[in-house]
Design a protein around this motif. Structure first.
Motif, PDB file in Angstrom:
ATOM      1  N   MET A 147       0.853  -1.191   0.000  1.00 56.07           N
ATOM      2  CA  MET A 147       0.000   0.000   0.000  1.00 56.07           C
ATOM      3  C   MET A 147       0.887   1.238   0.000  1.00 56.07           C
ATOM      4  O   MET A 147       1.829   1.341   0.791  1.00 56.07           O
ATOM      5  N   LYS A 148       0.608   2.142  -0.905  1.00 55.91           N
ATOM      6  CA  LYS A 148       1.425   3.336  -1.022  1.00 55.91           C
ATOM      7  C   LYS A 148       0.498   4.529  -0.882  1.00 55.91           C
ATOM      8  O   LYS A 148      -0.489   4.621  -1.615  1.00 55.91           O
ATOM      9  N   VAL A 149       0.771   5.376   0.067  1.00 56.95           N
ATOM     10  CA  VAL A 149      -0.094   6.559   0.233  1.00 56.95           C
ATOM     11  C   VAL A 149       0.771   7.806   0.216  1.00 56.95           C
ATOM     12  O   VAL A 149       1.963   7.772   0.504  1.00 56.95           O
ATOM     13  N   LYS A 150       0.105   8.892  -0.152  1.00 57.14           N
ATOM     14  CA  LYS A 150       0.737  10.205  -0.074  1.00 57.14           C
ATOM     15  C   LYS A 150      -0.002  11.008   0.979  1.00 57.14           C
ATOM     16  O   LYS A 150      -1.236  10.959   1.036  1.00 57.14           O
ATOM     17  N   VAL A 151       0.715  11.702   1.808  1.00 58.41           N
ATOM     18  CA  VAL A 151       0.090  12.531   2.827  1.00 58.41           C
ATOM     19  C   VAL A 151       0.490  13.976   2.573  1.00 58.41           C
ATOM     20  O   VAL A 151       1.681  14.284   2.439  1.00 58.41           O
ATOM     21  N   LEU A 152      -0.518  14.834   2.452  1.00 55.39           N
ATOM     22  CA  LEU A 152      -0.268  16.265   2.320  1.00 55.39           C
ATOM     23  C   LEU A 152      -0.649  16.931   3.627  1.00 55.39           C
ATOM     24  O   LEU A 152      -1.750  16.710   4.135  1.00 55.39           O
ATOM     25  N   VAL A 153       0.232  17.707   4.168  1.00 51.00           N
ATOM     26  CA  VAL A 153      -0.059  18.455   5.393  1.00 51.00           C
ATOM     27  C   VAL A 153       0.087  19.929   5.051  1.00 51.00           C
ATOM     28  O   VAL A 153       1.130  20.342   4.539  1.00 51.00           O
ATOM     29  N   ARG A 154      -0.979  20.690   5.276  1.00 54.14           N
ATOM     30  CA  ARG A 154      -0.898  22.110   4.928  1.00 54.14           C
ATOM     31  C   ARG A 154      -1.410  22.959   6.087  1.00 54.14           C
ATOM     32  O   ARG A 154      -2.256  22.489   6.860  1.00 54.14           O
ATOM     33  N   PRO A 155      -0.933  24.180   6.231  1.00 53.27           N
ATOM     34  CA  PRO A 155      -1.444  25.040   7.301  1.00 53.27           C
ATOM     35  C   PRO A 155      -2.919  25.368   7.063  1.00 53.27           C
ATOM     36  O   PRO A 155      -3.342  25.533   5.921  1.00 53.27           O
ATOM     37  N   LYS A 156      -3.695  25.399   8.128  1.00 55.04           N
ATOM     38  CA  LYS A 156      -5.103  25.765   7.993  1.00 55.04           C
ATOM     39  C   LYS A 156      -5.214  27.173   7.407  1.00 55.04           C
ATOM     40  O   LYS A 156      -4.316  28.004   7.572  1.00 55.04           O
ATOM     41  N   ALA A 157      -6.361  27.446   6.752  1.00 59.66           N
ATOM     42  CA  ALA A 157      -6.519  28.726   6.050  1.00 59.66           C
ATOM     43  C   ALA A 157      -6.396  29.909   7.003  1.00 59.66           C
ATOM     44  O   ALA A 157      -5.892  30.971   6.629  1.00 59.66           O
ATOM     45  N   ALA A 158      -6.812  29.736   8.236  1.00 58.87           N
ATOM     46  CA  ALA A 158      -6.812  30.859   9.180  1.00 58.87           C
ATOM     47  C   ALA A 158      -5.444  31.101   9.799  1.00 58.87           C
ATOM     48  O   ALA A 158      -5.248  32.098  10.495  1.00 58.87           O
ATOM     49  N   VAL A 159      -4.495  30.221   9.529  1.00 56.59           N
ATOM     50  CA  VAL A 159      -3.188  30.304  10.190  1.00 56.59           C
ATOM     51  C   VAL A 159      -2.207  31.057   9.293  1.00 56.59           C
ATOM     52  O   VAL A 159      -2.142  30.808   8.096  1.00 56.59           O
ATOM     53  N   LEU A 160      -1.478  31.984   9.877  1.00 61.99           N
ATOM     54  CA  LEU A 160      -0.463  32.712   9.116  1.00 61.99           C
ATOM     55  C   LEU A 160       0.646  31.766   8.684  1.00 61.99           C
ATOM     56  O   LEU A 160       0.968  30.813   9.380  1.00 61.99           O
ATOM     57  N   ASP A 161       1.237  32.042   7.506  1.00 60.84           N
ATOM     58  CA  ASP A 161       2.305  31.188   7.004  1.00 60.84           C
ATOM     59  C   ASP A 161       3.483  32.070   6.603  1.00 60.84           C
ATOM     60  O   ASP A 161       3.656  32.416   5.429  1.00 60.84           O
ATOM     61  N   PRO A 162       4.314  32.490   7.565  1.00 61.35           N
ATOM     62  CA  PRO A 162       5.407  33.409   7.251  1.00 61.35           C
ATOM     63  C   PRO A 162       6.411  32.828   6.264  1.00 61.35           C
ATOM     64  O   PRO A 162       6.953  33.561   5.427  1.00 61.35           O
ATOM     65  N   GLN A 163       6.613  31.510   6.312  1.00 61.71           N
ATOM     66  CA  GLN A 163       7.526  30.867   5.356  1.00 61.71           C
ATOM     67  C   GLN A 163       6.982  31.021   3.929  1.00 61.71           C
ATOM     68  O   GLN A 163       7.710  31.360   3.001  1.00 61.71           O
ATOM     69  N   GLY A 164       5.672  30.795   3.794  1.00 65.72           N
ATOM     70  CA  GLY A 164       5.038  30.971   2.488  1.00 65.72           C
ATOM     71  C   GLY A 164       5.123  32.405   2.010  1.00 65.72           C
ATOM     72  O   GLY A 164       5.359  32.671   0.831  1.00 65.72           O
ATOM     73  N   ASN A 165       4.947  33.356   2.930  1.00 65.62           N
ATOM     74  CA  ASN A 165       5.031  34.757   2.525  1.00 65.62           C
ATOM     75  C   ASN A 165       6.436  35.122   2.062  1.00 65.62           C
ATOM     76  O   ASN A 165       6.595  35.902   1.110  1.00 65.62           O
ATOM     77  N   ALA A 166       7.443  34.552   2.710  1.00 66.78           N
ATOM     78  CA  ALA A 166       8.823  34.812   2.286  1.00 66.78           C
ATOM     79  C   ALA A 166       9.053  34.272   0.879  1.00 66.78           C
ATOM     80  O   ALA A 166       9.677  34.932   0.038  1.00 66.78           O
ATOM     81  N   VAL A 167       8.530  33.068   0.613  1.00 63.23           N
ATOM     82  CA  VAL A 167       8.698  32.492  -0.726  1.00 63.23           C
ATOM     83  C   VAL A 167       7.926  33.312  -1.761  1.00 63.23           C
ATOM     84  O   VAL A 167       8.419  33.565  -2.864  1.00 63.23           O
ATOM     85  N   ARG A 168       6.718  33.762  -1.382  1.00 65.56           N
ATOM     86  CA  ARG A 168       5.937  34.609  -2.300  1.00 65.56           C
ATOM     87  C   ARG A 168       6.735  35.862  -2.670  1.00 65.56           C
ATOM     88  O   ARG A 168       6.844  36.226  -3.845  1.00 65.56           O
ATOM     89  N   ASP A 169       7.324  36.539  -1.674  1.00 63.98           N
ATOM     90  CA  ASP A 169       8.093  37.748  -1.956  1.00 63.98           C
ATOM     91  C   ASP A 169       9.312  37.440  -2.820  1.00 63.98           C
ATOM     92  O   ASP A 169       9.642  38.205  -3.732  1.00 63.98           O
ATOM     93  N   ALA A 170       9.959  36.312  -2.546  1.00 61.70           N
ATOM     94  CA  ALA A 170      11.121  35.934  -3.358  1.00 61.70           C
ATOM     95  C   ALA A 170      10.704  35.687  -4.802  1.00 61.70           C
ATOM     96  O   ALA A 170      11.377  36.128  -5.741  1.00 61.70           O
ATOM     97  N   MET A 171       9.550  35.005  -5.006  1.00 57.15           N
ATOM     98  CA  MET A 171       9.087  34.744  -6.372  1.00 57.15           C
ATOM     99  C   MET A 171       8.767  36.052  -7.091  1.00 57.15           C
ATOM    100  O   MET A 171       9.064  36.210  -8.278  1.00 57.15           O
ATOM    101  N   ARG A 172       8.152  36.996  -6.341  1.00 53.63           N
ATOM    102  CA  ARG A 172       7.835  38.288  -6.966  1.00 53.63           C
ATOM    103  C   ARG A 172       9.108  38.999  -7.417  1.00 53.63           C
ATOM    104  O   ARG A 172       9.138  39.629  -8.473  1.00 53.63           O
ATOM    105  N   HIS A 173      10.144  38.898  -6.614  1.00 55.42           N
ATOM    106  CA  HIS A 173      11.392  39.570  -6.967  1.00 55.42           C
ATOM    107  C   HIS A 173      12.137  38.852  -8.076  1.00 55.42           C
ATOM    108  O   HIS A 173      12.962  39.457  -8.757  1.00 55.42           O
ATOM    109  N   LEU A 174      11.877  37.572  -8.247  1.00 56.62           N
ATOM    110  CA  LEU A 174      12.595  36.805  -9.262  1.00 56.62           C
ATOM    111  C   LEU A 174      11.788  36.701 -10.551  1.00 56.62           C
ATOM    112  O   LEU A 174      11.788  35.674 -11.219  1.00 56.62           O
ATOM    113  N   GLY A 175      11.048  37.753 -10.883  1.00 47.24           N
ATOM    114  CA  GLY A 175      10.408  37.816 -12.190  1.00 47.24           C
ATOM    115  C   GLY A 175       9.039  37.193 -12.252  1.00 47.24           C
ATOM    116  O   GLY A 175       8.605  36.741 -13.309  1.00 47.24           O
ATOM    117  N   MET A 176       8.319  37.154 -11.141  1.00 46.56           N
ATOM    118  CA  MET A 176       6.963  36.616 -11.182  1.00 46.56           C
ATOM    119  C   MET A 176       6.035  37.453 -10.302  1.00 46.56           C
ATOM    120  O   MET A 176       5.570  36.998  -9.254  1.00 46.56           O
TER     121      MET A 176
END
Lengths: 87, 87
Positions: free
Chosen positions: B1-30
């Motif tokens: 049996m092979k399963v994949k588990v996705l764990v993601r922050p709840k919508a109401a929870v702040l995600d500072p790591q995600g925000n840092a990546v978002r800012d980096a992507m914006r600066h890198l031409g997106m």
């Protein structure tokens, strides 16, 4: 445009974090676990939807979101369709 | 049996790591990137395949692999079927 990015260690690369989780699962009542590999999961929302945007996204997946020496990434486009319901 | 588990922050929870990546992507031409949320991705292989095993897996997802206060998890069973080929 909403995409999911899966980043996983390449098959040839050791994953000590995954091995630690595998051992923990075995100790917590699941001796059947054979292997655990741990990667990253990202949900990205971007304005617009076209092939040029997608190719730039692939570039960033390679350059920023994954380390191509030790990781593979998978970019999944999310369709805004209704979910399939399981029985 | 092979399963994949996705764990993601709840919508109401702040995600500072995600925000840092978002800012980096914006600066890198997106500048179109609206939001990035970062979670974990796990591939688990286990011997056997039955409902009891799956319910124990759900228990471990809750107790070990995710923090139910701030995270949601999704357990995807992998079918051993051939992959769909994209055009």
């Amino acid at each position: 445009m909403k995409v999911k990015v899966l980043v996983r260690p390449k098959a040839a690369v050791l994953d000590p974090q995954g091995n630690a989780v595998r051992d923990a699962m075995r100790h917590l009542g699941m001796p059947e676990v054979r292997s655990v590999r741990i990667g990253k999961y990202m949900e990205i929302e971007a304005d617009g939807e076209n092939g040029e945007l997608e190719s730039r996204l692939h570039g960033l997946c390679r350059d920023l979101l994954s380390n191509p020496v030790i990781e593979d990434y998978e970019l999944l486009k999310e369709k805004p369709a209704k979910r399939r319901r399981s029985k």
